[in-house]
Design a protein around this motif. Sequence first.
Motif, PDB file in Angstrom:
ATOM      1  N   GLY A  75       0.769  -1.251   0.112  1.00  0.00           N
ATOM      2  CA  GLY A  75      -0.102   0.131  -0.099  1.00  0.00           C
ATOM      3  C   GLY A  75       0.860   1.220   0.002  1.00  0.00           C
ATOM      4  N   ILE A  76       0.353   2.313   0.466  1.00  0.00           N
ATOM      5  CA  ILE A  76       0.984   3.506   0.482  1.00  0.00           C
ATOM      6  C   ILE A  76       1.924   3.822   1.847  1.00  0.00           C
ATOM      7  CG2 ILE A  76       0.521   5.914   0.816  1.00  0.00           C
ATOM      8  CD1 ILE A  76      -0.011   4.685  -2.148  1.00  0.00           C
ATOM      9  N   MET A  77       2.960   4.472   1.640  1.00  0.00           N
ATOM     10  CA  MET A  77       3.877   4.687   2.737  1.00  0.00           C
ATOM     11  C   MET A  77       4.089   6.231   2.705  1.00  0.00           C
ATOM     12  SD  MET A  77       7.500   2.994   3.323  1.00  0.00           S
ATOM     13  CE  MET A  77       8.853   4.082   3.803  1.00  0.00           C
ATOM     14  N   PRO A  78       3.738   6.984   3.802  1.00  0.00           N
ATOM     15  CA  PRO A  78       3.918   8.464   4.137  1.00  0.00           C
ATOM     16  C   PRO A  78       5.156   8.642   4.469  1.00  0.00           C
ATOM     17  CG  PRO A  78       1.909   7.454   5.333  1.00  0.00           C
ATOM     18  CD  PRO A  78       2.437   6.339   4.662  1.00  0.00           C
ATOM     19  N   MET A  79       5.722   9.523   3.752  1.00  0.00           N
ATOM     20  CA  MET A  79       7.225   9.986   4.103  1.00  0.00           C
ATOM     21  C   MET A  79       7.405  11.463   4.415  1.00  0.00           C
ATOM     22  SD  MET A  79       9.046   8.009   0.951  1.00  0.00           S
ATOM     23  CE  MET A  79      10.712   8.523   1.401  1.00  0.00           C
ATOM     24  N   GLY A  80       6.387  11.858   5.320  1.00  0.00           N
ATOM     25  CA  GLY A  80       6.385  13.289   5.904  1.00  0.00           C
ATOM     26  C   GLY A  80       6.475  14.140   4.516  1.00  0.00           C
ATOM     27  N   SER A  81       7.418  14.573   3.762  1.00  0.00           N
ATOM     28  CA  SER A  81       7.411  15.307   2.557  1.00  0.00           C
ATOM     29  C   SER A  81       7.414  14.735   1.437  1.00  0.00           C
ATOM     30  CB  SER A  81       8.949  16.257   2.876  1.00  0.00           C
ATOM     31  OG  SER A  81       9.776  15.687   2.664  1.00  0.00           O
ATOM     32  N   GLY A  82       6.881  13.480   1.420  1.00  0.00           N
ATOM     33  CA  GLY A  82       6.646  12.663   0.017  1.00  0.00           C
ATOM     34  C   GLY A  82       5.690  11.413   0.317  1.00  0.00           C
ATOM     35  N   THR A  83       5.714  10.618  -0.674  1.00  0.00           N
ATOM     36  CA  THR A  83       5.161   9.547  -0.909  1.00  0.00           C
ATOM     37  C   THR A  83       5.827   8.387  -1.427  1.00  0.00           C
ATOM     38  OG1 THR A  83       3.130  10.832  -1.192  1.00  0.00           O
ATOM     39  CG2 THR A  83       2.871   8.475  -1.559  1.00  0.00           C
ATOM     40  N   ALA A 130       1.759  15.943  -0.159  1.00  0.00           N
ATOM     41  CA  ALA A 130       2.197  14.588   0.039  1.00  0.00           C
ATOM     42  C   ALA A 130       0.787  13.967   0.576  1.00  0.00           C
ATOM     43  CB  ALA A 130       3.338  14.305   1.164  1.00  0.00           C
ATOM     44  N   LYS A 131       0.217  14.468   1.611  1.00  0.00           N
ATOM     45  CA  LYS A 131      -1.160  13.890   2.072  1.00  0.00           C
ATOM     46  C   LYS A 131      -2.115  13.716   0.762  1.00  0.00           C
ATOM     47  CE  LYS A 131      -0.409  14.960   6.791  1.00  0.00           C
ATOM     48  NZ  LYS A 131      -0.799  15.573   7.974  1.00  0.00           N
ATOM     49  N   ALA A 132      -2.282  14.842   0.045  1.00  0.00           N
ATOM     50  CA  ALA A 132      -3.193  14.882  -1.273  1.00  0.00           C
ATOM     51  C   ALA A 132      -2.765  13.571  -2.186  1.00  0.00           C
ATOM     52  CB  ALA A 132      -3.183  16.133  -1.918  1.00  0.00           C
ATOM     53  N   LEU A 133      -1.664  13.478  -2.302  1.00  0.00           N
ATOM     54  CA  LEU A 133      -1.126  12.377  -3.321  1.00  0.00           C
ATOM     55  C   LEU A 133      -1.383  11.060  -2.656  1.00  0.00           C
ATOM     56  CD1 LEU A 133      -0.122  11.296  -5.986  1.00  0.00           C
ATOM     57  CD2 LEU A 133       2.206  11.462  -4.834  1.00  0.00           C
ATOM     58  N   GLN A 134      -1.227  10.832  -1.216  1.00  0.00           N
ATOM     59  CA  GLN A 134      -1.522   9.629  -0.645  1.00  0.00           C
ATOM     60  C   GLN A 134      -3.011   9.269  -0.498  1.00  0.00           C
ATOM     61  OE1 GLN A 134       0.422  10.381   3.085  1.00  0.00           O
ATOM     62  NE2 GLN A 134       2.333  10.871   2.188  1.00  0.00           N
ATOM     63  N   ALA A 135      -3.783  10.211  -0.427  1.00  0.00           N
ATOM     64  CA  ALA A 135      -5.232  10.132  -0.500  1.00  0.00           C
ATOM     65  C   ALA A 135      -5.552   9.601  -1.879  1.00  0.00           C
ATOM     66  CB  ALA A 135      -5.845  11.262   0.089  1.00  0.00           C
ATOM     67  N   SER A 136      -5.196  10.212  -2.976  1.00  0.00           N
ATOM     68  CA  SER A 136      -5.487   9.718  -4.217  1.00  0.00           C
ATOM     69  C   SER A 136      -5.029   8.458  -4.632  1.00  0.00           C
ATOM     70  CB  SER A 136      -5.008  10.978  -5.251  1.00  0.00           C
ATOM     71  OG  SER A 136      -3.648  10.878  -5.517  1.00  0.00           O
ATOM     72  N   LEU A 137      -3.725   8.138  -4.039  1.00  0.00           N
ATOM     73  CA  LEU A 137      -3.233   6.732  -4.518  1.00  0.00           C
ATOM     74  C   LEU A 137      -4.005   5.696  -3.571  1.00  0.00           C
ATOM     75  CD1 LEU A 137       0.462   7.639  -5.158  1.00  0.00           C
ATOM     76  CD2 LEU A 137      -1.514   7.053  -6.905  1.00  0.00           C
ATOM     77  N   PRO A 139      -6.466   4.313  -3.182  1.00  0.00           N
ATOM     78  CA  PRO A 139      -7.563   3.473  -3.590  1.00  0.00           C
ATOM     79  C   PRO A 139      -7.099   2.680  -4.693  1.00  0.00           C
ATOM     80  CG  PRO A 139      -8.555   5.462  -3.434  1.00  0.00           C
ATOM     81  CD  PRO A 139      -7.024   5.780  -3.110  1.00  0.00           C
ATOM     82  N   ILE A 140      -5.841   2.826  -5.210  1.00  0.00           N
ATOM     83  CA  ILE A 140      -5.578   2.161  -6.474  1.00  0.00           C
ATOM     84  C   ILE A 140      -4.161   1.443  -6.283  1.00  0.00           C
ATOM     85  CG2 ILE A 140      -6.747   3.801  -7.998  1.00  0.00           C
ATOM     86  CD1 ILE A 140      -4.113   5.318  -8.423  1.00  0.00           C
ATOM     87  N   ILE A 141      -3.533   1.728  -5.197  1.00  0.00           N
ATOM     88  CA  ILE A 141      -2.457   0.783  -5.052  1.00  0.00           C
ATOM     89  C   ILE A 141      -2.672  -0.201  -3.926  1.00  0.00           C
ATOM     90  CG2 ILE A 141      -0.033   1.029  -3.985  1.00  0.00           C
ATOM     91  CD1 ILE A 141      -0.315   2.498  -6.342  1.00  0.00           C
ATOM     92  N   LEU A 142      -3.103  -1.158  -4.336  1.00  0.00           N
ATOM     93  CA  LEU A 142      -3.692  -2.354  -3.784  1.00  0.00           C
ATOM     94  C   LEU A 142      -2.669  -3.476  -3.487  1.00  0.00           C
ATOM     95  CD1 LEU A 142      -6.986  -2.650  -5.667  1.00  0.00           C
ATOM     96  CD2 LEU A 142      -6.471  -1.316  -3.465  1.00  0.00           C
ATOM     97  N   PRO A 143      -2.934  -4.271  -2.545  1.00  0.00           N
ATOM     98  CA  PRO A 143      -1.920  -5.563  -2.350  1.00  0.00           C
ATOM     99  C   PRO A 143      -1.812  -6.105  -3.554  1.00  0.00           C
ATOM    100  CG  PRO A 143      -3.313  -5.122  -0.448  1.00  0.00           C
ATOM    101  CD  PRO A 143      -3.988  -4.276  -1.550  1.00  0.00           C
ATOM    102  N   GLU A 144      -0.576  -6.574  -3.840  1.00  0.00           N
ATOM    103  CA  GLU A 144      -0.189  -7.604  -5.057  1.00  0.00           C
ATOM    104  C   GLU A 144       0.956  -8.124  -4.918  1.00  0.00           C
ATOM    105  OE1 GLU A 144       0.992  -6.397  -9.813  1.00  0.00           O
ATOM    106  OE2 GLU A 144      -0.326  -5.091  -8.635  1.00  0.00           O
ATOM    107  N   ARG A 145       1.176  -9.325  -5.191  1.00  0.00           N
ATOM    108  CA  ARG A 145       2.285 -10.254  -5.308  1.00  0.00           C
ATOM    109  C   ARG A 145       3.077  -9.841  -6.544  1.00  0.00           C
ATOM    110  NH1 ARG A 145       2.609 -12.879  -0.778  1.00  0.00           N
ATOM    111  NH2 ARG A 145       0.707 -13.638   0.403  1.00  0.00           N
ATOM    112  N   PHE A 146       4.420 -10.298  -6.364  1.00  0.00           N
ATOM    113  CA  PHE A 146       5.006 -10.137  -7.483  1.00  0.00           C
ATOM    114  C   PHE A 146       6.427 -10.819  -7.144  1.00  0.00           C
ATOM    115  CE2 PHE A 146       6.102  -6.345  -5.149  1.00  0.00           C
ATOM    116  CZ  PHE A 146       7.655  -6.247  -5.203  1.00  0.00           C
TER     117      PHE A 146
END
Length: 172
Positions: A75-83, A130-137, A139-146
Amino acid sequence: MSEAGAPLILTAELPPGLHRRFTALRSEHFPPERNHLEAHVTLFHALPPMCEGELRRLLGRLTAAMAPVGGRIEGIMPMGSGTAIRLASHDLLMVRGDVAEHFHGMLTAQDSHNPRLHVTVQNKVTPAQAKALQASLAPIILPERFKFPGLALHRYRGGPWEFVARWPFRGK
């Protein structure tokens, strides 16, 4: 920076589809003046350049014995001033641990502990951006194996990295 003094960066390679997808996210959301790289998963930030030959031999042995290593998008990982995109891989961290053990006593403070595996898609922006991008991503960055197909070595050149070599996982 001379070749003799350029730190070495070890990364895990992403499968081609994820690499394209995450590089596109970097291109869209990373400040363009700072975006010198494609999507990557850093395992070591600054290995000593004098160890390059020994590191090449070690990586050759490790990757020859291993099949492509399983990973998972978490999923998403907040990084303070990034994503970033949070990843997980027990086996990749075991490979990294083998390299860390081999070069014990020669690692920087940053490289002396296990990393939180991730792909940075945005950095050095305001916390609100950063928070705005995290909110938008989210729903679309879903768990996935690779599977991680291999490892790559680079030299740090102040901005863009210089590619050195690639080691595909080739075991059964």
